[in-house]
Design a protein around this motif. Structure first.
Motif, PDB file in Angstrom:
ATOM      1  N   UNK A  71      -9.931 -12.508  -8.088  1.00  0.00           N
ATOM      2  CA  UNK A  71      -9.251 -13.004  -6.881  1.00  0.00           C
ATOM      3  C   UNK A  71     -10.215 -13.238  -5.714  1.00  0.00           C
ATOM      4  N   UNK A  72     -11.301 -12.447  -5.640  1.00  0.00           N
ATOM      5  CA  UNK A  72     -12.236 -12.591  -4.520  1.00  0.00           C
ATOM      6  C   UNK A  72     -13.113 -13.832  -4.625  1.00  0.00           C
ATOM      7  N   UNK A  73     -13.436 -14.233  -5.861  1.00  0.00           N
ATOM      8  CA  UNK A  73     -14.423 -15.304  -6.024  1.00  0.00           C
ATOM      9  C   UNK A  73     -13.865 -16.601  -6.595  1.00  0.00           C
ATOM     10  N   UNK A  74     -12.739 -16.523  -7.317  1.00  0.00           N
ATOM     11  CA  UNK A  74     -12.256 -17.702  -8.040  1.00  0.00           C
ATOM     12  C   UNK A  74     -11.070 -18.344  -7.337  1.00  0.00           C
ATOM     13  N   UNK A  75     -10.900 -19.616  -7.591  1.00  0.00           N
ATOM     14  CA  UNK A  75      -9.782 -20.378  -7.033  1.00  0.00           C
ATOM     15  C   UNK A  75      -8.609 -20.328  -8.015  1.00  0.00           C
ATOM     16  N   UNK A  76      -7.478 -19.800  -7.563  1.00  0.00           N
ATOM     17  CA  UNK A  76      -6.322 -19.626  -8.457  1.00  0.00           C
ATOM     18  C   UNK A  76      -5.773 -20.963  -8.946  1.00  0.00           C
ATOM     19  N   UNK A  77      -5.813 -21.985  -8.096  1.00  0.00           N
ATOM     20  CA  UNK A  77      -5.338 -23.312  -8.500  1.00  0.00           C
ATOM     21  C   UNK A  77      -6.173 -23.872  -9.644  1.00  0.00           C
ATOM     22  N   UNK A  78      -7.488 -23.687  -9.537  1.00  0.00           N
ATOM     23  CA  UNK A  78      -8.403 -24.141 -10.591  1.00  0.00           C
ATOM     24  C   UNK A  78      -8.102 -23.389 -11.895  1.00  0.00           C
ATOM     25  N   UNK A  79      -7.876 -22.077 -11.787  1.00  0.00           N
ATOM     26  CA  UNK A  79      -7.549 -21.274 -12.970  1.00  0.00           C
ATOM     27  C   UNK A  79      -6.274 -21.785 -13.647  1.00  0.00           C
ATOM     28  N   UNK A  80      -5.224 -22.032 -12.872  1.00  0.00           N
ATOM     29  CA  UNK A  80      -3.940 -22.455 -13.449  1.00  0.00           C
ATOM     30  C   UNK A  80      -4.073 -23.814 -14.130  1.00  0.00           C
ATOM     31  N   UNK A  81      -4.805 -24.709 -13.490  1.00  0.00           N
ATOM     32  CA  UNK A  81      -5.044 -26.035 -14.069  1.00  0.00           C
ATOM     33  C   UNK A  81      -5.797 -25.893 -15.399  1.00  0.00           C
ATOM     34  N   UNK A  82      -6.757 -24.960 -15.399  1.00  0.00           N
ATOM     35  CA  UNK A  82      -7.573 -24.709 -16.602  1.00  0.00           C
ATOM     36  C   UNK A  82      -6.709 -24.143 -17.733  1.00  0.00           C
ATOM     37  N   UNK A  83      -5.789 -23.242 -17.388  1.00  0.00           N
ATOM     38  CA  UNK A  83      -4.878 -22.679 -18.405  1.00  0.00           C
ATOM     39  C   UNK A  83      -4.085 -23.810 -19.055  1.00  0.00           C
ATOM     40  N   UNK A  84      -3.519 -24.692 -18.216  1.00  0.00           N
ATOM     41  CA  UNK A  84      -2.708 -25.801 -18.746  1.00  0.00           C
ATOM     42  C   UNK A  84      -3.558 -26.707 -19.638  1.00  0.00           C
ATOM     43  N   UNK A  85      -4.754 -27.054 -19.168  1.00  0.00           N
ATOM     44  CA  UNK A  85      -5.623 -27.982 -19.889  1.00  0.00           C
ATOM     45  C   UNK A  85      -6.110 -27.386 -21.210  1.00  0.00           C
ATOM     46  N   UNK A  86      -6.542 -26.128 -21.172  1.00  0.00           N
ATOM     47  CA  UNK A  86      -7.055 -25.489 -22.402  1.00  0.00           C
ATOM     48  C   UNK A  86      -5.942 -25.272 -23.417  1.00  0.00           C
ATOM     49  N   UNK A  87      -4.766 -24.834 -22.945  1.00  0.00           N
ATOM     50  CA  UNK A  87      -3.640 -24.637 -23.863  1.00  0.00           C
ATOM     51  C   UNK A  87      -3.272 -25.972 -24.515  1.00  0.00           C
ATOM     52  N   UNK A  88      -3.279 -27.028 -23.712  1.00  0.00           N
ATOM     53  CA  UNK A  88      -2.987 -28.379 -24.210  1.00  0.00           C
ATOM     54  C   UNK A  88      -3.928 -28.739 -25.370  1.00  0.00           C
ATOM     55  N   UNK A  89      -5.227 -28.505 -25.174  1.00  0.00           N
ATOM     56  CA  UNK A  89      -6.209 -28.859 -26.208  1.00  0.00           C
ATOM     57  C   UNK A  89      -6.040 -28.009 -27.460  1.00  0.00           C
ATOM     58  N   UNK A  90      -5.790 -26.706 -27.269  1.00  0.00           N
ATOM     59  CA  UNK A  90      -5.621 -25.814 -28.425  1.00  0.00           C
ATOM     60  C   UNK A  90      -4.383 -26.228 -29.227  1.00  0.00           C
ATOM     61  N   UNK A  91      -3.304 -26.576 -28.515  1.00  0.00           N
ATOM     62  CA  UNK A  91      -2.068 -27.006 -29.200  1.00  0.00           C
ATOM     63  C   UNK A  91      -2.332 -28.293 -29.992  1.00  0.00           C
ATOM     64  N   UNK A  92      -3.077 -29.211 -29.405  1.00  0.00           N
ATOM     65  CA  UNK A  92      -3.401 -30.457 -30.125  1.00  0.00           C
ATOM     66  C   UNK A  92      -4.211 -30.172 -31.393  1.00  0.00           C
TER      67      UNK A  92
END
Length: 253
Positions: A71-92
Motif C-alpha cells: 500500500x505504501x509504494x504501489x498504485x492500487x489502480x495499477x494492481x487492479x488493472x493488472x489482475x484483470x489483464x493477467x486473469x484474462x490471459x490465463x483464462x485464454x
C-alpha cells in the motif's frame, strides 16, 4: 489520527437453481498490512467446468498479485488493472488447452489502510457504494442492454427484464482485451457500505432495496437475506449468486 471506523465484512455464495457453481467470491486480508483488504467477485461462463475454471483463475490471480502489493509504494489502480489483464490471459490459455470457451466477469474493490478505495470491473458483476441507505455510486455493466440505456433507448427497469439482458459486450477470456473500468474513492467514511455481487444477486433488487438492507443489517445478515430473497424472487430460475459486503462501522466513543 484514528480512522473513525472499523471494517465488518461478509461473503455469501449459493448455486441458486443451477446444477453447478460457477461464481467465486473472496475477501482477502492483506498478509502484512492491517486495514488493507481486497474483495473479489467472479462470475464464470462456458460449460460446466469452463466457467468454474475461469472464475478460479480470477481468484488465484487476485490472491497472488495482492500478496505482492505494498500500500505504501504501489498504485492500487495499477494492481487492479493488472489482475484483470493477467486473469484474462490465463483464462485464454486455459481455453486453448481445454477446447472450451471459458469467460469470467470480475468486480473487485481494494480498501487501503488510509481509507482510499479503488475498484475495477469487467462484465456485469457490479460494485455498489452506499452511504447509509443512499446510493453513492455503482458500476455500469459492459452489456448490450447498458449500451441501450446509455443511448436513451431503454430505462434501467426495462433493461432488467429485457430478453437479451445476459449478453455481455466485454469480459475476461474473450477474444478482445477486457474493458477493465476503474473507479477511485479518495476517502471512505463511517457509514459507507461497499458490495460487489454477480448478476444473480443484483438482478432482483432496486438500489433502494439494497440500500435499506445494507444499512440496517450486519454484513452477515444482509448477505443471507439477499441470497434468500433473490432465490425466492427467481422462482426456481435463478442464477448462481455471490456477494461480498464491507461495512465501515463508526467507532463508539
Amino acid at each position: 489520527m484514528g480512522k473513525g471506523y472499523r471494517l465488518t465484512a461478509a461473503t455469501g455464495i449459493h448455486k441458486g437453481d443451477r446444477e453447478y457453481q460457477q461464481d467465486q467470491v473472496a475477501l482477502i486480508a492483506h498478509p502484512r498490512v492491517s486495514g488493507c483488504v481486497l474483495a473479489v467477485v467472479a462470475d464464470g461462463m462456458g460449460g460446466r467446468s469452463g466457467g468454474r475454471k475461469a472464475s478460479d483463475q480470477v481468484m488465484m490471480t487476485a490472491k497472488q498479485l495482492f500478496e505482492r502489493y505494498s500500500p505504501d509504494h504501489d498504485d492500487a489502480g495499477v494492481l487492479l488493472k493488472q489482475i484483470a489483464q493477467e486473469a484474462h490471459l490465463v483464462i485464454k490459455l486455459t481455453a486453448i488447452a481445454a477446447e472450451q470457451e471459458p469467460h469470467s466477469t470480475i468486480a473487485a474493490y481494494l480498501i487501503n489502510p488510509a481509507g482510499d478505495c479503488h475498484w475495477v470491473h469487467a462484465g456485469d458483476s457490479r460494485i455498489y457504494q452506499f452511504h447509509g441507505n443512499k446510493l453513492v455510486k455503482r458500476t455500469l455493466d459492459h452489456s448490450y442492454v447498458q449500451t441501450l440505456v446509455d443511448a436513451g433507448q431503454l430505462t434501467e427497469e426495462e433493461a432488467n427484464v429485457h430478453p437479451q439482458s445476459n449478453i455481455l459486450m466485454g469480459c475476461l477470456g474473450a477474444e478482445e482485451d477486457p474493458p477493465a473500468t476503474l473507479h477511485y474513492v479518495p476517502q471512505l467514511r463511517p457509514g459507507d457500505v461497499l458490495m460487489a455481487c454477480s448478476d444473480g444477486v443484483w438482478h432482483y433488487f432496486s438500489h433502494h432495496e439494497l440500500g435499506s438492507v445494507l444499512s440496517s443489517l450486519s454484513p452477515r445478515e444482509a448477505s443471507e437475506f439477499l441470497i434468500e430473497k433473490a432465490r425466492s424472487r427467481g422462482r426456481g430460475g435463478g442464477d448462481n449468486l455471490s456477494l461480498v459486503i464491507v461495512k465501515l462501522e463508526p467507532l463508539e466513543g
